[in-house]
Design a protein around this motif. Sequence first.
Motif, PDB file in Angstrom:
ATOM      1  N   SER A 257      38.756  31.334  39.552  1.00  5.57           N
ATOM      2  CA  SER A 257      37.411  31.365  40.213  1.00  5.57           C
ATOM      3  C   SER A 257      37.341  31.633  41.533  1.00  5.57           C
ATOM      4  O   SER A 257      36.605  32.651  41.884  1.00  5.57           O
ATOM      5  CB  SER A 257      36.663  30.222  39.893  1.00  5.57           C
TER       6      SER A 257
ATOM      7  N   SER B 111      31.094  28.386  34.061  1.00 11.20           N
ATOM      8  CA  SER B 111      31.222  27.439  35.028  1.00 11.20           C
ATOM      9  C   SER B 111      30.453  26.000  34.556  1.00 11.20           C
ATOM     10  O   SER B 111      31.046  25.032  35.435  1.00 11.20           O
ATOM     11  CB  SER B 111      30.143  28.026  36.181  1.00 11.20           C
TER      12      SER B 111
ATOM     13  N   ILE C 209      33.700  24.476  35.842  1.00 13.50           N
ATOM     14  CA  ILE C 209      33.613  24.298  37.324  1.00 13.50           C
ATOM     15  C   ILE C 209      32.891  22.904  37.749  1.00 13.50           C
ATOM     16  O   ILE C 209      33.206  22.177  38.369  1.00 13.50           O
ATOM     17  CB  ILE C 209      32.897  25.507  37.938  1.00 13.50           C
TER      18      ILE C 209
ATOM     19  N   VAL D 173      29.268  35.837  41.307  1.00 19.98           N
ATOM     20  CA  VAL D 173      29.902  36.683  40.337  1.00 19.98           C
ATOM     21  C   VAL D 173      29.150  37.882  39.949  1.00 19.98           C
ATOM     22  O   VAL D 173      29.901  39.095  39.730  1.00 19.98           O
ATOM     23  CB  VAL D 173      30.261  35.972  39.053  1.00 19.98           C
TER      24      VAL D 173
ATOM     25  N   SER E 174      29.184  33.874  32.788  1.00 21.83           N
ATOM     26  CA  SER E 174      29.684  33.102  33.968  1.00 21.83           C
ATOM     27  C   SER E 174      29.088  31.522  33.872  1.00 21.83           C
ATOM     28  O   SER E 174      29.581  30.696  34.148  1.00 21.83           O
ATOM     29  CB  SER E 174      29.171  33.869  35.295  1.00 21.83           C
TER      30      SER E 174
ATOM     31  N   TYR F 176      28.231  29.923  42.439  1.00 17.99           N
ATOM     32  CA  TYR F 176      29.310  30.829  42.053  1.00 17.99           C
ATOM     33  C   TYR F 176      28.818  32.084  40.788  1.00 17.99           C
ATOM     34  O   TYR F 176      29.131  32.970  40.895  1.00 17.99           O
ATOM     35  CB  TYR F 176      30.140  30.152  41.301  1.00 17.99           C
ATOM     36  N   ASP F 177      27.732  31.321  39.754  1.00 19.35           N
ATOM     37  CA  ASP F 177      27.408  32.401  39.063  1.00 19.35           C
ATOM     38  C   ASP F 177      26.370  33.398  39.423  1.00 19.35           C
ATOM     39  O   ASP F 177      26.861  34.574  38.889  1.00 19.35           O
ATOM     40  CB  ASP F 177      26.477  31.622  37.836  1.00 19.35           C
TER      41      ASP F 177
ATOM     42  N   ALA G  42      28.361  25.459  41.232  1.00 15.71           N
ATOM     43  CA  ALA G  42      28.355  26.388  40.195  1.00 15.71           C
ATOM     44  C   ALA G  42      27.424  27.324  39.966  1.00 15.71           C
ATOM     45  O   ALA G  42      27.816  28.511  39.514  1.00 15.71           O
ATOM     46  CB  ALA G  42      28.498  25.345  38.921  1.00 15.71           C
TER      47      ALA G  42
ATOM     48  N   VAL H 109      36.104  34.993  43.498  1.00 15.06           N
ATOM     49  CA  VAL H 109      35.443  34.921  44.740  1.00 15.06           C
ATOM     50  C   VAL H 109      35.910  35.962  45.789  1.00 15.06           C
ATOM     51  O   VAL H 109      35.251  36.550  46.655  1.00 15.06           O
ATOM     52  CB  VAL H 109      34.972  33.343  45.013  1.00 15.06           C
TER      53      VAL H 109
END
Length: 310
Positions: free
Chosen positions: A26, A282, A286, A175, A278, A171-172, A168, A30
């Motif tokens: 991950s 996650s 994650i 992405v 994602s 992060y999604d 998380a 990133v």
Amino acid sequence: MHYNDKFHTNIRFDFIKHQKKFFGASLALVVLGIVSLLVFGLNYGVDFKAGTNMDIEIGKAVTQEQAKELLGTLGYKDLAPTVGGASNQRLSVRFDEVLEQPKVTEILNALKKQYGDQVSAEVNVVSPDMARELGVKTIYAVIIASVAIMIYVAIRFEWRFALAANIAILYDAFVVVALFSIFRLEVDLPFIAAVLTTIGYSINDKIVIFDRIRENLRFSKTKNKEQLAEMVNASLWQTMARNVYTVLTVLIVAISLYLFGSESIKLFALAKIIGLTSGAYSSVCIASPLWLMLRGKQKPKQTAKTSAAS
């Protein structure tokens, strides 16, 4: 596959054991996304930069080569028009400049001369001020949504769950943005809608898992980090079927939109597909391990103190 007698759960894969691999993969994505954004940026559509979008109904079949050649004769040789609609009778052209009405009329007259008087067009113009305003409002929307979700999770659960969930879901969202930057896909208002709905669907998966973790934590005696890891892993598998079925239901719709939808909705559907995938990843790989890391730093309560308090 092994069976967890304590939680009565089939453990098919130990997610917690491999959390470092998930974190590493991950983090690599990133970093790649950040580099792409710094070097190439985003391929903004007309909605986020000054320009004009023309959706033209031709009335008869037209190829992209024919449309490109016609626009080239009008001085727009670098444009890549999109052909779609029923029997390829619809043409979408995006100009990087704000076209004045005489120029729009000139383009329509050229198309009518080539394909007949049945040609009609819908013209959308975005000024520089409007583009900047849309960009600022988009940033505000993502920030407000993230903060609201974090407050909600903190109230319903605790701050560790809230922090893990927010990292998380951000992060999604990142992405989706990163992959659109890497593959130079166009970013417009439907893309922003896809990112925001991705955040909503993503937090749903995490709430289901966190609720099961909280329930197992309440009714089991976990005294050390190893027992916590066992409990989290069991909670993931107890909710796995529900999460997979929920994501697959929406994913099938998104894939259908991408395969059979019009050109104007394909990128929205693609962003949804990326975000849903994602989000499912996650939630398991994650958010839950992150909560375990945060919880593991808390000193366990002594059994004697607990007994005395009771």
